[in-house]
Structures are given as structure tokens and as C-alpha cells.
Design an enzyme around this catalytic site. Structure first.
Site, PDB file in Angstrom:
ATOM      1  N   TYR A 275      12.141  -3.327  -2.745  1.00 18.64           N
ATOM      2  CA  TYR A 275      11.563  -2.280  -3.602  1.00 18.64           C
ATOM      3  C   TYR A 275      12.379  -0.992  -3.453  1.00 18.64           C
ATOM      4  CZ  TYR A 275       8.394   1.478  -4.967  1.00 18.64           C
ATOM      5  OH  TYR A 275       7.858   2.605  -5.545  1.00 18.64           O
TER       6      TYR A 275
HETATM    7  O1  LIG Z   1       5.629   6.000  -0.954  1.00 14.39           O
HETATM    8  C1  LIG Z   1       6.165   5.010  -1.396  1.00 14.39           C
HETATM    9  O2  LIG Z   1       7.323   5.009  -1.710  1.00 14.39           O
HETATM   10  C2  LIG Z   1       5.429   3.724  -1.494  1.00 14.39           C
HETATM   11  O3  LIG Z   1       4.050   3.978  -1.193  1.00 14.39           O
HETATM   12  C3  LIG Z   1       3.257   2.822  -1.151  1.00 14.39           C
HETATM   13  O4  LIG Z   1       3.734   1.939  -0.143  1.00 14.39           O
HETATM   14  P1  LIG Z   1       3.129   2.024   1.329  1.00 14.39           P
HETATM   15  O5  LIG Z   1       3.409   3.349   1.944  1.00 14.39           O
HETATM   16  O6  LIG Z   1       3.594   0.810   2.009  1.00 14.39           O
HETATM   17  O7  LIG Z   1       1.557   2.020   1.020  1.00 14.39           O
HETATM   18  P2  LIG Z   1       0.425   0.956   1.419  1.00 14.39           P
HETATM   19  O8  LIG Z   1       0.753  -0.371   0.894  1.00 14.39           O
HETATM   20  O9  LIG Z   1      -0.863   1.565   1.005  1.00 14.39           O
HETATM   21  O10 LIG Z   1       0.505   0.909   3.016  1.00 14.39           O
HETATM   22  C4  LIG Z   1       0.168   2.069   3.790  1.00 14.39           C
HETATM   23  C5  LIG Z   1       0.261   1.756   5.249  1.00 14.39           C
HETATM   24  O11 LIG Z   1      -0.703   0.770   5.587  1.00 14.39           O
HETATM   25  C6  LIG Z   1      -0.076  -0.300   6.300  1.00 14.39           C
HETATM   26  N1  LIG Z   1      -0.788  -1.544   6.006  1.00 14.39           N
HETATM   27  C7  LIG Z   1      -0.772  -2.047   4.749  1.00 14.39           C
HETATM   28  C8  LIG Z   1      -1.446  -3.197   4.449  1.00 14.39           C
HETATM   29  C9  LIG Z   1      -2.162  -3.843   5.475  1.00 14.39           C
HETATM   30  O12 LIG Z   1      -2.807  -4.895   5.286  1.00 14.39           O
HETATM   31  N2  LIG Z   1      -2.156  -3.305   6.714  1.00 14.39           N
HETATM   32  C10 LIG Z   1      -1.499  -2.162   7.014  1.00 14.39           C
HETATM   33  O13 LIG Z   1      -1.523  -1.703   8.162  1.00 14.39           O
HETATM   34  C11 LIG Z   1       1.361  -0.298   5.842  1.00 14.39           C
HETATM   35  O14 LIG Z   1       2.172  -0.902   6.815  1.00 14.39           O
HETATM   36  C12 LIG Z   1       1.609   1.186   5.677  1.00 14.39           C
HETATM   37  O15 LIG Z   1       1.968   1.737   6.901  1.00 14.39           O
HETATM   38  C13 LIG Z   1       3.284   2.125  -2.492  1.00 14.39           C
HETATM   39  O16 LIG Z   1       2.540   0.928  -2.418  1.00 14.39           O
HETATM   40  C14 LIG Z   1       4.684   1.833  -2.935  1.00 14.39           C
HETATM   41  O17 LIG Z   1       4.638   1.324  -4.240  1.00 14.39           O
HETATM   42  C15 LIG Z   1       5.562   3.054  -2.857  1.00 14.39           C
HETATM   43  O18 LIG Z   1       5.259   3.935  -3.882  1.00 14.39           O
END
Ligand SMILES: O=C(O)[C@H]1O[C@H](OP(=O)(O)OP(=O)(O)OC[C@H]2O[C@@H](n3ccc(=O)[nH]c3=O)[C@H](O)[C@@H]2O)[C@H](O)[C@@H](O)[C@H]1O
Length: 457
Positions: A275
Site C-alpha cells: 500500500y
Molecule cells: O495513515 C495511513 O497512512 C493509513 O492509516 C490506516 O492504516 P493503519 O494506521 O494501519 O490503521 P488501522 O488499520 O486502523 O490500524 C491501527 C493500529 O491498530 C493495529 N491493529 C490493527 C488491527 C488489529 O486487528 N489489531 C491491531 O493491533 C495496527 O497494527 C495499527 O497499529 C489506514 O487503514 C490506511 O488506509 C492508511 O490510510
């Protein structure tokens, strides 16, 4: 420098009806298995034994070749078919003869024109891609409510429950915003649209989002975030007048960067996920279009945007559904059980940043594909500037939901995640007047009140 003074009325959070949101990762595409190669005939082999042996060997060879080819093709098809069938709605029209009748209909054209009608002096005329998405729907409403002309474009794919997108569409429709159902890869549709409407701005928010889903369906990221972006840029550079182009990059471009807080000038050449790699590639493509064609371009690096009307694939949303339905939540931890942290940013702050980016965009300098002079090229972080750990996120949700979560702590899988994000927004503050004001506690309180929320099935 112009500053944005846009604020969002509370009624933009109202949905028509609550819907149960499905986990998009549970949907699979069926693999066809009805096309086997035909068996070689026996008749010629019986007429001449010697020739028959040779022929038999060549038939056997041919048969093995066919079977091998079939296995290879089936394997390739199955690999492409993993995960939800996000790709099934992609349309790449190649000639004007394939334009559907509806686009020629007066009713359709009237809907587009009325949606683009400007109701304030010097108002913008904006094409919002991904208008049925989370950020796209909020930005469209904000623009429309202050009197800009807005038309949306969205392919309503099923990465997550399309009903949620339909609900957003109904809300936008009530505010006079028409969403065209189409794909950013559809060059013919884009041309038709730009021939009809002289857009002053394009707000490009359509994308294949999600960090972890890229492991399952890498092609959908390349298709939307690279091919789709280029198709749209091609149309913008040919347009006369060329619109100013504002688009969503991502905090994920900082990848393995360890210098905090992340500033726009920091390294972005170490993406941790596919991504991120496609968003970084997008930043390189827009640079080229700015350089060659004089397109005015502003890239916004969003930091984990959350809020009402949000994306069910994101942690705050799926955790809420699980807590409400008594299911455990899985909390990833980094090496040595270090908590992961994100600079969670509330949607209203992001919308203000987007609107300010549009308002401060300079005009593109090219016409009809020819550059006339240097054009504006900007990149801004839009974050909250105060990272919060994932367990703290869960604690806040427990408080607002008044339900205790069952927490499963697991080692962070190798799935493209990064341990933390933290935005330096000095540049956006100075040039856009961007000033995030919603902390995670306040933002999640608003999210939890959103009537779309239901426990997961
Ligand atoms: O800013 C971005 O560029 C991206 O932001 C977002 O990605 P992320 O920051 O990964 O958000 P998100 O999935 O809510 O996970 C948040 C936290 O929860 C943790 N996480 C997640 C799932 C889970 O089951 N357990 C967990 O601990 C996970 O490890 C993480 O630490 C957008 O989805 C993406 O499209 C993009 O825009």
C-alpha cells in the site's frame, strides 16, 4: 495565504438506516474449473505402429504440454482471485462507441450539471473521486455546504460493505451531490465528464486503502493507486482549463523511517507495505505531471483518519464492533512487547486540511496538455501530532461503550504494519492554517454515537 474557515454541521453524521457491516475478508471469488484440454484421438496411432509410436509420443508430449499450460493458467488465475473480488467492477473503456446510453441521457447530464452548480462568488467546481468513501463523502458535503459545485465519482467496489457507501450516497444526494458510478480507470468516462464540466479542481480521494489487505490482493492497489491515478492525471493534463489537483497520499510513505515526528522532508524510500509503495509511487507520478505538463498539485499525507461514517476495515471500527458483540480484539505488539502507536486524526480536522489545500491551490499553468510555466507542487502531513498506543485506543473505546473488551495481545505479524506514526504538521500549519483540535478521546466519543454502528454478526 488563504485560511479555511470551514466547519461541519452535526447533521452530516446522520445515516438513513443502521446496517450490519460485513467483514470484507470473508468474501471469495469462485475459480472456474470447467475448461479442461481435449484428449488426443487414437485412430491414427492404430494405422501405423512405428509412425503411431512417434505420433503417440508427440501426442503424449502435446497432452503433457496442454495439461502443464492449463495448470499454470489456473494457478495464475487462482492467485489473482484471492480475497474479495474488488476488481470485478473495474471498467476500462477504450472507445467512445462503448459509452452507455445513460451518459447521453438528458437526465444524467442534468444531474451532473446541477451537482456542479456553484452557489457562492468565486466558488470552486470540484470533481471528488471516491465520493462515496469515508473521507470523500465528508469533503464533498463540506464543499457543497459552503456553495461550491461538487460532483462525485465512485466505483462502489466491495472492499468493504458497499451498503455503507450507498448510505453515504443517499446522504450526499439529499444535499444535492450527484455521485457518478464509474471507475477512475475509465478514460472515456473521464473525457466525457471533463468535456461537459470545466472543473477548477480535482479532489482525488479514490484509492485502494488498507495496509494489511495488500498481502491478499496486491493487484487492486496497483490498479487503483497507480493505474487509476495515471488515467486521471492524463485526463487532467489534457483538460482545458487544467484543474488544480489535490490528492490523498498517506503517512505510510514514511515506512521504516525512525526520525520522529515525521516531517515532509524525511526519507520516504523505505515503504513497509505494498500500500505504502503504491502511495509513494503516486507521489513520484504527480511530480512528473507537474514537471512536464504544469499541473498544480498538492499531496496530503493522511495519518490514520477515523470518525463517524468511517471505514469498517480499520482497527477503531472493527474493535468497536467486536467489543459490542462480546468478541475478543486482537492487539498487535512490536518486538519486546512494545505497544504500537498511531497519530490517529479525526475526520473533521482532515476535512479542514483538504478544503484549505483546495483553497490555497494555485492554478495549473498548462493548457490542453502543454506546459506554459512552472506550477505549484506541495506535500503536507495532515496528522494530529499526538500518537496514542493501540491499547489506549481500546481503553477509550471501553469507556465510551461501557463494555469491557476481551484483549488478545499477539506479536505483530509481518503484514506491512509499522510500529508508530507521528506527524510534524508545521508546514501545513504555516501554509494551510491547519490546526487539528480533536483529541482521540473526543473523536471516539463522537464516533461511538454514530448510528451506523452495530455489533459484528
Ligand atoms: O495513515 C495511513 O497512512 C493509513 O492509516 C490506516 O492504516 P493503519 O494506521 O494501519 O490503521 P488501522 O488499520 O486502523 O490500524 C491501527 C493500529 O491498530 C493495529 N491493529 C490493527 C488491527 C488489529 O486487528 N489489531 C491491531 O493491533 C495496527 O497494527 C495499527 O497499529 C489506514 O487503514 C490506511 O488506509 C492508511 O490510510
Amino acid at each position: 495565504m488563504k485560511k479555511s474557515s470551514n466547519s461541519l454541521p452535526a447533521d452530516m453524521y446522520l445515516f438513513d438506516s443502521p446496517k450490519t457491516l460485513q467483514n470484507p475478508l470473508l468474501q471469495h471469488r469462485e475459480v472456474r474449473s470447467d475448461s479442461h484440454p481435449s484428449t488426443p484421438g487414437k485412430a491414427k496411432m492404430e494405422r501405423n505402429n512405428h509412425f503411431g509410436d512417434v505420433q503417440s509420443r508427440s501426442y503424449n508430449f502435446f497432452f503433457v504440454l496442454c495439461v502443464s499450460l492449463f495448470i499454470l493458467m489456473a494457478g495464475a488465475y487462482m492467485l489473482r482471485s484471492e480475497g474479495p473480488s474488488v476488481e470485478k467492477k473495474f471498467i476500462v473503456r477504450e472507445s467512445e462507441s462503448s459509452i452507455p446510453d445513460i451518459w447521453r441521457s438528458q437526465a444524467w447530464q442534468k444531474s451532473v450539471r446541477e451537482s456542479c452548480h456553484v452557489k457562492r462568488e468565486d466558488g470552486l467546481v470540484v470533481l471528488v473521486t471516491g465520493a462515496a468513501g469515508f473521507v470523500g463523502s465528508h469533503v464533498s458535503l463540506a464543499l457543497k455546504k459552503r456553495g461550491d459545485g461538487v460532483v462525485g465519482l465512485d466505483n462502489f467496489n466491495n472492499y468493504y460493505d458497499p451498503q455503507l457507501k450507498r448510505d453515504r450516497q443517499k446522504l450526499l444526494d439529499r444535499h444535492g451531490i450527484f455521485i457518478i458510478e464509474g471507475d477512475i480507470n475509465d478514460a472515456v468516462l473521464l473525457k466525457e465528464l471533463f468535456d461537459m464540466i470545466p472543473f477548477t479542481h480535482v479532489m482525488h480521494l479514490a484509492a485502494q486503502a488498507g495496509v494489511r489487505y495488500a498481502l491478499q490482493n496486491p493487484h487492486s492497489y496497483v490498479h487503483s493507486n497507480i493505474a487509476g491515478l495515471v488515467t486521471l492525471l492524463e485526463q487532467c493534463r489534457r483538460a482545458n482549463p487544467q484543474p488544480a489537483f489535490v490528492w490523498a497520499s498517506s503517512s505510510s510513505v514514511y515506512g521504516l523511517n525512525t526520525k520522529v515526528p515525521f516531517a515532509e522532508s524525511d526519507r520516504t524510500d523505505q515503504p513497509a507495505s505494498l500500500y505504502a509503495a503504491t502511495k509513494k509511487a503516486g507521489e513520484e507520478f504527480v511530480h512528473t505531471y507537474n514537471h512536464i505538463y504544469g499541473l498544480s498539485i498538492t499531496g496530503l499525507r493522511f495519518f490514520t483518519v477515523y470518525g463517524p461514517f468511517g471505514r469498517p476495515d480499520m482497527a477503531y471500527f472493527s474493535f468497536t464492533q467486536n467489543i459490542l458483540s462480546g468478541k475478543p480484539v486482537t492487539i498487535y505488539q512490536g518486538p519486546n512487547k512494545v505497544d504500537l502507536a498511531r497519530d490517529f486524526t479525526f475526520i473533521d480536522d482532515i476535512v479542514k486540511g483538504c478544503v484549505a489545500a483546495l483553497d490555497t491551490s494555485e492554478k495549473s499553468t498548462g493548457t490542453g496538455g502543454k506546459k506554459r510555466g512552472p506550477a505549484q507542487l506541495r506535500t503536507f502531513n495532515l496528522g494530529n501530532t499526538s500518537p496514542v498506543t493501540v491499547p489506549t485506543l481500546v481503553n477509550i473505546l471501553e469507556k465510551h461503550l461501557k463494555v469491557k473488551a476481551q484483549k488478545n495481545f499477539v506479536k505483530m505479524p509481518r503484514n506491512g504494519d509499522v510500529p508508530f506514526t507521528h506527524a510534524n504538521v508545521t508546514l501545513a500549519r504555516t501554509e494551510l492554517g491547519y490546526n487539528p483540535t480533536t483529541d482521540l478521546n473526543t473523536g471516539l466519543k463522537k464516533f461511538v454515537k454514530c448510528p451506523t454502528l452495530e455489533p459484528s454478526a
